[in-house]
Design an enzyme around this catalytic site. Sequence first.
Site, PDB file in Angstrom:
ATOM      1  N   GLY A 114      37.758  14.215  20.817  1.00 33.27           N
ATOM      2  CA  GLY A 114      37.619  13.108  21.771  1.00 33.27           C
ATOM      3  C   GLY A 114      36.191  13.031  22.267  1.00 33.27           C
ATOM      4  CB  THR A 115      33.888  15.763  23.271  1.00 34.27           C
ATOM      5  OG1 THR A 115      34.778  16.320  24.221  1.00 34.27           O
ATOM      6  CG2 THR A 115      32.460  15.924  23.735  1.00 34.27           C
ATOM      7  CG  ASP A 137      43.004  22.530  18.287  1.00 33.96           C
ATOM      8  OD1 ASP A 137      43.517  23.598  18.636  1.00 33.96           O
ATOM      9  OD2 ASP A 137      43.176  21.458  18.895  1.00 33.96           O
ATOM     10  N   GLY A 180      47.631  23.966  18.550  1.00 36.50           N
ATOM     11  CA  GLY A 180      47.237  23.075  17.454  1.00 36.50           C
ATOM     12  C   GLY A 180      48.232  21.946  17.350  1.00 36.50           C
ATOM     13  CG  HIS A 181      49.285  18.945  20.311  1.00 40.04           C
ATOM     14  ND1 HIS A 181      50.650  18.928  20.294  1.00 40.04           N
ATOM     15  CD2 HIS A 181      48.922  19.231  21.576  1.00 40.04           C
ATOM     16  CE1 HIS A 181      51.099  19.195  21.494  1.00 40.04           C
ATOM     17  NE2 HIS A 181      50.070  19.393  22.307  1.00 40.04           N
ATOM     18  NE  ARG A 276      65.332  38.048  23.701  1.00 36.91           N
ATOM     19  CZ  ARG A 276      66.632  38.098  23.433  1.00 36.91           C
ATOM     20  NH1 ARG A 276      67.168  37.161  22.648  1.00 36.91           N
ATOM     21  NH2 ARG A 276      67.396  39.057  23.918  1.00 36.91           N
ATOM     22  CD  GLN A 284      47.477  30.419  21.111  1.00 37.03           C
ATOM     23  OE1 GLN A 284      47.438  30.247  19.911  1.00 37.03           O
ATOM     24  NE2 GLN A 284      48.268  29.716  21.902  1.00 37.03           N
TER      25      GLN A 284
HETATM   26  O1  F6P Z   1      42.095  21.080  21.845  1.00 35.83           O
HETATM   27  C1  F6P Z   1      42.291  22.411  22.121  1.00 35.83           C
HETATM   28  C2  F6P Z   1      43.666  22.675  22.670  1.00 35.83           C
HETATM   29  O2  F6P Z   1      43.699  24.005  23.111  1.00 35.83           O
HETATM   30  C3  F6P Z   1      44.804  22.387  21.711  1.00 35.83           C
HETATM   31  O3  F6P Z   1      45.044  23.424  20.795  1.00 35.83           O
HETATM   32  C4  F6P Z   1      45.930  22.194  22.674  1.00 35.83           C
HETATM   33  O4  F6P Z   1      46.943  21.426  22.085  1.00 35.83           O
HETATM   34  C5  F6P Z   1      45.290  21.486  23.823  1.00 35.83           C
HETATM   35  O5  F6P Z   1      43.937  21.841  23.777  1.00 35.83           O
HETATM   36  C6  F6P Z   1      45.832  21.813  25.179  1.00 35.83           C
HETATM   37  O6  F6P Z   1      45.230  20.971  26.098  1.00 35.83           O
HETATM   38  P1  F6P Z   1      45.141  21.220  27.667  1.00 35.83           P
HETATM   39  O7  F6P Z   1      44.156  22.296  27.915  1.00 35.83           O
HETATM   40  O8  F6P Z   1      44.687  19.931  28.219  1.00 35.83           O
HETATM   41  O9  F6P Z   1      46.506  21.644  28.119  1.00 35.83           O
END
Ligand code: F6P
Length: 358
Positions: A114-115, A137, A180-181, A276, A284
């Site tokens: 995005g940046t 990511d 990782g979305h 679980r 992370q």
């Molecule tokens: O873009 C990095 C990331 O850590 C993704 O892996 C994760 O889905 C997202 O940011 C989480 O975003 P936020 O910090 O806004 O909860």
Amino acid sequence: MKKIGILTSGGDCQGLNAAIRGVAKGLYEEFDDDVLIYGIKDGYRGLIAGEYSLMKKYEFSGILTVGGTILGTSRQPFKMMRKIEEDNVDKVAAMKESYKRMGLDCLVILGGNGTHKTANLLSEEGLNVVSLPKTIDNDLWGTDITFGFHSALDVATDVIDRLHTTATSHGRIFVVDIMGHKAGWLNLYAGMAGGADIILIPEIPYDINKIANVLEKRNNDGKKFSIIAVAEGAISVEESKMGKKEFKAHLAQRGSVSVSNIIADKLSEKINQEIRVVIPGHIQRGGSPSAYDRVLSTRFGAGAASLIKEEKYGYMMGMKNNEVVPVPLAEVAGKLKTVPIDNEVLLAARKIGISFGD
Ligand code: F6P
């Protein structure tokens, strides 16, 4: 006298301070201390609001190993940048105004996908911009690697290692949710490094029955535990067939329930074994950068300083074949680097019998 602004934007990660330090130290060297560096607070938010301050040289020392970002960060969605909201602020004009008020020769922007869209927008608007690729990511186009990825990988791998010992003791299935979305790099690498039996990434839709079969086979082979590493954006075969709108509505309905929980629930209907779920989440992204990321961030930072010395603007520092190279912002902005299905690491995982749920 050169005047340089610097900001960090989007989700934080390890290595941001190491990169800031690399840029600053590089600039002081390149310009023989004849440079002023402005730190902009909380990313584009601070640039819009005009919140910045002149930094002292000593402020860039002692931060190499420190996690997070000394400048602060925020998420300012690109799609809202040109929209005038309730506060009536023209965000693009405000950012240009801050740049002008500081009298900048260049704005250094550290961030992810995005940046980079906004970095490119500012460059197109006539500002001198140089950027650095950060994100755990590793999904930024134009660079083989982003800083933050390796540190997060170390954390995620450690999580899976620790789950292995308890999974073995109890003979349980563990579903671990890795960040990782949209891209599965972190989960692919962490899953392989941590010895996961099943790795689910957004690029390969999973079939819950195939996962259940793999688990059953492991059980029949006398392997009484299993580890399933799931990227937070993993999708099922059914979900992959949904249109954009339908999928959005489906996600909204799911709310904050993680994909790992959904998979665990579905598996518990099919498998007679304790399951679980573990979600390490933002852990992370936390803590000190790995040695690899400290070196990478420093190399990117030094590269950015050289680019500014050459007055070469409108570029992101990228890594190509282990060389730091400038990549045009226009080539980076708006493109996602996902895991190709013929990726060598992915194929190696398949070769040793790791399942991708397909
Ligand atoms: O873009 C990095 C990331 O850590 C993704 O892996 C994760 O889905 C997202 O940011 C989480 O975003 P936020 O910090 O806004 O909860």
